[in-house]
Design an enzyme around this catalytic site. Sequence first.
Site, PDB file in Angstrom:
ATOM      1  N   LYS A 182      -0.855   7.300  -4.313  1.00  0.00           N
ATOM      2  CA  LYS A 182      -1.475   8.563  -4.473  1.00  0.00           C
ATOM      3  C   LYS A 182      -0.633  10.372  -4.055  1.00  0.00           C
ATOM      4  CE  LYS A 182      -5.189   6.502  -5.774  1.00  0.00           C
ATOM      5  NZ  LYS A 182      -5.626   5.001  -5.538  1.00  0.00           N
TER       6      LYS A 182
HETATM    7  C1  LIG Z   1      -6.537   4.029  -5.482  1.00  0.00           C
HETATM    8  C2  LIG Z   1      -7.854   4.047  -5.780  1.00  0.00           C
HETATM    9  C3  LIG Z   1      -8.879   3.456  -4.957  1.00  0.00           C
HETATM   10  C4  LIG Z   1      -8.778   3.002  -3.798  1.00  0.00           C
HETATM   11  O1  LIG Z   1      -7.659   3.186  -2.584  1.00  0.00           O
HETATM   12  P1  LIG Z   1      -6.457   1.821  -2.237  1.00  0.00           P
HETATM   13  O2  LIG Z   1      -6.136   2.778  -0.969  1.00  0.00           O
HETATM   14  O3  LIG Z   1      -5.581   1.548  -3.125  1.00  0.00           O
HETATM   15  O4  LIG Z   1      -7.944   0.808  -1.886  1.00  0.00           O
HETATM   16  C5  LIG Z   1     -10.542   3.634  -5.209  1.00  0.00           C
HETATM   17  N1  LIG Z   1     -10.843   4.437  -6.390  1.00  0.00           N
HETATM   18  C6  LIG Z   1      -9.756   5.081  -7.112  1.00  0.00           C
HETATM   19  C7  LIG Z   1     -10.009   5.630  -7.781  1.00  0.00           C
HETATM   20  C8  LIG Z   1      -8.428   4.291  -7.153  1.00  0.00           C
HETATM   21  O5  LIG Z   1      -7.453   5.337  -7.545  1.00  0.00           O
END
Ligand SMILES: *Cc1c(COP(=O)(O)O)cnc(C)c1O
Length: 380
Positions: A182
Amino acid sequence: MSFLPFTRPSIDEETIAAVADVLRSGWLTTGPNCKAFEEALSQYFGGRPVRVFNSGSITMEIALRLAGVGPGDEVITTPLTWVATANVILEVGATPVFVDADPATRNIDLSKIEAAITTKTKAIIPVDLAGLPVDRDQLYAIADHHKLRVVEDAAQSFGASWHGRKIGSTGDFVSFSFHANKNLTTGEGGALVLPGDIDPALCERLRLQGVRRFPDCGMDVDVLGGKANMTDIAATIGLGQLKHIDQFTTRRRELAKLYFQHFDTLALPGLELPPRDFDNCNWHMFQPLLPMYGNEGTNRGAFIAAMKERDIGVGVHYPALHLFSLYRARGCKEGDFPVAEDIGRRTVTLPLFPAMQDSDVDRVVAAFGEAMTANLRFTS
Ligand SMILES: *Cc1c(COP(=O)(O)O)cnc(C)c1O
């Protein structure tokens, strides 16, 4: 030439040293740095209360619990997202109701939400795919009119904004992920911006076994909580990342613009570029859609292999999730959400991260042209 991955975090030496200090301090789990990270995030979001977690998935699940969503309730969301978005609805015992994507934004089609609302609908989970925000004005007009809660899945939109307002600084529940891929990472982690009617102390109890502690060192448990607290190691990474987030977003926008310049020049037939938004979007991902070759599909596998031969990493985010076995078993089928299915079959994620050089973009687009023309001859 070295391999160019589709993403890579930028961690500075100061952050690495700060993590080393935490490791030497003797206090590794939730502690002062989590508190400091929450305060810094709260300040970033204009003073709204923020709590941090060990993933962005559990963050959304806790938001649903705080919103009172449970068995018998329906939650509206998009099938074009990471599967976590729908899985958390099942985790709290509610039913996901999908609404197709809008071909222009690739986010949930806001014009189709009202037709999906029933007496059981409790909440909407919009997703800012690739960091392009869902239209917050239209979204909240619908939610307010039908008295629905909103859990914004802003996992991909940290640093993005909606007409000058930072994502997270307004709205109902806003959930972020700090997964390694992210825009802001803590390795793994998440944060929840809380609305005014929710008690942050209850959010904290849901995060850690429901435990309530008293000044005399006694404790009680009056609600079922899980194990979702962030470590101080992760929070320290987050504090280091937060200092650079504006610079990260600026660089991502520059790189996205460069991609458009190169792709516009190359003018590959049938290739569909992402929506051009340089004010709101944080460019979490740059995702062209490959052309379909008749009914033969896109040959995406061959394309990705051809890019890999040229030392370029390409991802797929995401196939439409209602076609996964778990959701087919719940009655979803091919053709239910044609826009999401089409995008899900054709999408590819190209390298885009702040440390990339301008010349990396040249390299990716040149390889893209070769891979498309040389490897994608359709067979029928
Ligand atoms: C990464 C992501 C998540 C989940 O996040 P985690 O930290 O991996 O649990 C949920 N929704 C979207 C759209 C994502 O890209």
